[in-house]
Motif scaffolding. Structure first.
Motif, PDB file in Angstrom:
ATOM      1  N   THR A 364       0.837  -1.202   0.000  1.00  0.00           N
ATOM      2  CA  THR A 364       0.000   0.000   0.000  1.00  0.00           C
ATOM      3  C   THR A 364       0.871   1.251   0.000  1.00  0.00           C
ATOM      4  O   THR A 364       2.105   1.169  -0.084  1.00  0.00           O
ATOM      5  N   HIS A 365       0.244   2.410   0.088  1.00  0.00           N
ATOM      6  CA  HIS A 365       0.963   3.651   0.350  1.00  0.00           C
ATOM      7  C   HIS A 365       1.283   3.709   1.843  1.00  0.00           C
ATOM      8  O   HIS A 365       0.651   3.015   2.657  1.00  0.00           O
ATOM      9  N   MET A 370       3.626   4.133   9.473  1.00  0.00           N
ATOM     10  CA  MET A 370       2.218   3.880   9.182  1.00  0.00           C
ATOM     11  C   MET A 370       2.022   3.385   7.759  1.00  0.00           C
ATOM     12  O   MET A 370       2.846   3.618   6.881  1.00  0.00           O
ATOM     13  N   VAL A 371       0.878   2.710   7.546  1.00  0.00           N
ATOM     14  CA  VAL A 371       0.441   2.338   6.208  1.00  0.00           C
ATOM     15  C   VAL A 371      -0.977   2.874   6.016  1.00  0.00           C
ATOM     16  O   VAL A 371      -1.711   3.064   6.987  1.00  0.00           O
ATOM     17  N   VAL A 377      -6.961   6.168   5.466  1.00  0.00           N
ATOM     18  CA  VAL A 377      -6.742   6.273   6.909  1.00  0.00           C
ATOM     19  C   VAL A 377      -5.362   5.690   7.251  1.00  0.00           C
ATOM     20  O   VAL A 377      -5.071   4.549   6.893  1.00  0.00           O
ATOM     21  N   PRO A 378      -4.497   6.453   7.918  1.00  0.00           N
ATOM     22  CA  PRO A 378      -3.192   5.916   8.311  1.00  0.00           C
ATOM     23  C   PRO A 378      -3.316   4.937   9.478  1.00  0.00           C
ATOM     24  O   PRO A 378      -3.995   5.214  10.464  1.00  0.00           O
ATOM     25  N   ALA A 407       5.712  -0.285   1.329  1.00  0.00           N
ATOM     26  CA  ALA A 407       5.041   1.018   1.398  1.00  0.00           C
ATOM     27  C   ALA A 407       6.080   2.094   1.635  1.00  0.00           C
ATOM     28  O   ALA A 407       7.132   1.836   2.213  1.00  0.00           O
ATOM     29  N   CYS A 408       5.777   3.295   1.185  1.00  0.00           N
ATOM     30  CA  CYS A 408       6.629   4.438   1.530  1.00  0.00           C
ATOM     31  C   CYS A 408       6.646   4.608   3.033  1.00  0.00           C
ATOM     32  O   CYS A 408       5.691   4.274   3.723  1.00  0.00           O
ATOM     33  N   GLN A 409       7.728   5.175   3.552  1.00  0.00           N
ATOM     34  CA  GLN A 409       7.790   5.519   4.963  1.00  0.00           C
ATOM     35  C   GLN A 409       8.154   6.996   5.143  1.00  0.00           C
ATOM     36  O   GLN A 409       8.646   7.414   6.181  1.00  0.00           O
TER      37      GLN A 409
END
Length: 528
Positions: A364-365, A370-371, A377-378, A407-409
């Motif tokens: 996911t993003h 967080m994802v 919604v984070p 996912a990006c962080q």
């Protein structure tokens, strides 16, 4: 009678909810415009900036926190923490907390990061004269618009001029204008170092493992050297809106010698080995276990673009884990509500009792720690892991629990830096992984990138990290443990680059495994 009882129960529940909202209304009535701006700043890591910008009152913020499940009647600690930071001690009573209770819970339940707390404390110490001096020192690098101290710090953060590991600009500005604030920065560095050196301990879990030799050391969260060489450019067209890249370099924490073979006897140590061996997790149950894949491709939130290529990752994960004997459950475009349901279903799944292992993958993003759900919604990564502690999921006690996050962080892009192996500085390391694993044993968390940075995904061929993970699981699972395989994945991904050879990426992982995770050869393993 039963129907009447249900009605009374429903009415009682409704009254409790109304009362809770009434208490939130009372808190809102006491907070001024400046308090609202401070709350918006402290919630930056939990609610999208775009949504926070539309908030004109504390009630607006409360609504966002309620929607994100960060605030509820049975758990209002996050709001209590926010009020404590704002020094609104008198309002804590409306949440049934005292100052002493909040202070005692902060070490284990705090949500506001040390970095966000630092920026808030610095803003409180910057008076208008100091602010003008800072803006003057920054010159043309900052827009000529009215700005508060919080606004300035937020601007510097969003421009990538400061982050939790890069405080040089802050130290310079404070040193030249408000020298006493430098002490707060030094205090933050000490607290962060102490936080990284200590993983939280689940007391109930400790009692479950009394009598066992402690194989996991708190010093296992050590730093690892960056990759020794820069790999050749890959002729790939990469996409960087979503899960893009980094060049951090943590290899797996608590690395274990990779000499266990499939023929080794589980739960025994090879006393003849030149290095001390670690026992192998049992892999002889009725079934290998369950593997959950959360694959978010399309997002209803307008601020999050689609993730083309993610289905390639999901297919590769499903194929390799089915090959390893897992029962795979794939969930596509998972909302926050559905994610909660999936976590509840899995933590109480009766099949864990007869399984050997558990795997949970999220595509996911994301942003720092967080994802994102498909509705924007984070979700804190630690919250996902917490469902599978010994207390929450007894069926997985003593069994390895593996989590892989693509996912990006963060928003930063890490460029490549050519170095020579004989000029490597042993102290030139990347910051250690900051995710807190919520139990002392049996967890592994693998991340596609380090906190603060982006990770890359090919629009047709999938992400660098997941494709490398699946490839090397297939190639090495017959004779290597999972940590050794992740080291190979780190090496492989670190050698990749975008088509211009500029953007780089390095996965990292942390674990509290006490044994090697070695999967027995699947039937027909030689015919992939």
């Amino acid at each position: 009678m039963a129907s009447q009882g249900q009605c009374l129960s429903s009415s009682s529940d409704k009254n409790r909810k109304v009362n809770f909202r009434e208490r939130l209304l009372i808190i809102d009535s006491q907070l001024g415009v400046k308090d609202v701006e401070k709350l918006k700043f402290l919630c930056q890591d939990f609610v999208s900036h775009k949504k926070l910008e539309t908030c004109s009152s504390a009630l607006d913020i409360f609504d966002l926190l309620l929607a994100a499940d960060l605030l509820r009647e049975e758990d209002s600690f996050f709001l209590a923490e926010l009020l404590y930071i704002l020094e609104w001690i008198s309002l804590l009573r409306h949440l049934n907390y005292t100052k002493q209770q909040v202070e005692s819970l902060l070490p284990t339940q705090r949500k506001v990061s040390l970095f966000r707390n630092l920026l808030y404390e610095l803003s409180e110490g910057i008076i208008p004269e100091n602010l003008q001096s800072m803006i003057f020192l920054l010159g043309d690098s900052i827009p000529k618009i009215p700005m508060t101290s919080l606004g300035l710090l937020l601007y510097l953060e969003k421009q990538g001029k400061i982050d939790e590991d890069n405080l040089t600009s802050l130290e310079y500005l404070c040193g030249k204008t408000v020298p006493k604030l430098v002490e707060k920065i030094e205090k933050y560095k000490r607290e962060k170092a102490a936080q990284l050196a200590t993983l939280p301990v689940d007391k109930e879990t400790e009692s479950l493992h009394q009598g066992e030799e402690e194989l996991f050391s708190r010093s296992d969260t050590t730093k690892f050297l960056r990759a020794l060489q820069e790999g050749p450019c890959q002729n790939e067209h990469t996409r960087s809106n979503g899960d893009r890249a980094t060049n951090g370099a943590l290899a797996s924490v608590s690395m274990i010698p990779a000499s266990a073979t499939l023929g080794a006897s589980p739960n025994t140590l090879n006393s003849e080995a030149s290095t001390k061996e670690v026992a192998v997790y049992r892999m002889h149950g009725k079934h290998r276990g369950h593997c959950v894949i959360v694959n978010n491709h399309r997002f209803t939130s307008t601020s999050l673009p689609d993730r083309p290529g993610t289905h390639k990752d999901a297919e590769s994960l499903k194929r390799v884990f089915q090959w390893l004997g897992f029962t795979v459950h794939t969930h596509v475009d998972v909302t926050k509500g559905r994610m909660d349901e999936v976590l509840q279903e899995q933590k109480s799944h009766p099949g864990h009792a007869d399984g050997d292992c558990f795997v949970f993958c999220v595509l996911t993003h994301g942003k720092d720690r967080m994802v994102y759900s498909s509705d924007g919604v984070p979700i804190p990564i630690g919250e996902i892991l917490s469902h599978f502690t010994a207390q929450q999921c007894p069926g997985l006690v003593g069994k390895p629990k593996l989590f892989f996050i693509q996912a990006c962080q963060g928003e930063a892009i890490q460029p490549s830096v050519p170095i020579e192996a004989d000029a490597l500085n042993p102290e030139d390391t990347f910051p250690p992984l900051e995710y807190r694993i919520p139990i002392t044993v049996d967890f592994l968390l693998g991340l596609s990138t380090v906190p603060g940075y982006l990770s890359f995904r090919h629009m047709e061929e999938g992400s660098w990290y997941i494709q490398s993970l699946c490839k090397h699981l297939k190639n090495f699972v017959l004779h290597e443990d999972i940590l050794s395989i992740l080291t190979v994945v780190n090496h492989d991904v670190s050698r990749k680059a975008d088509i211009r050879g500029i953007k780089k990426q390095m996965p990292q992982s942390a674990n509290t495994l006490t044994k090697k995770v070695v999967f027995p050869a699947p039937p027909g393993a030689l015919q992939w």
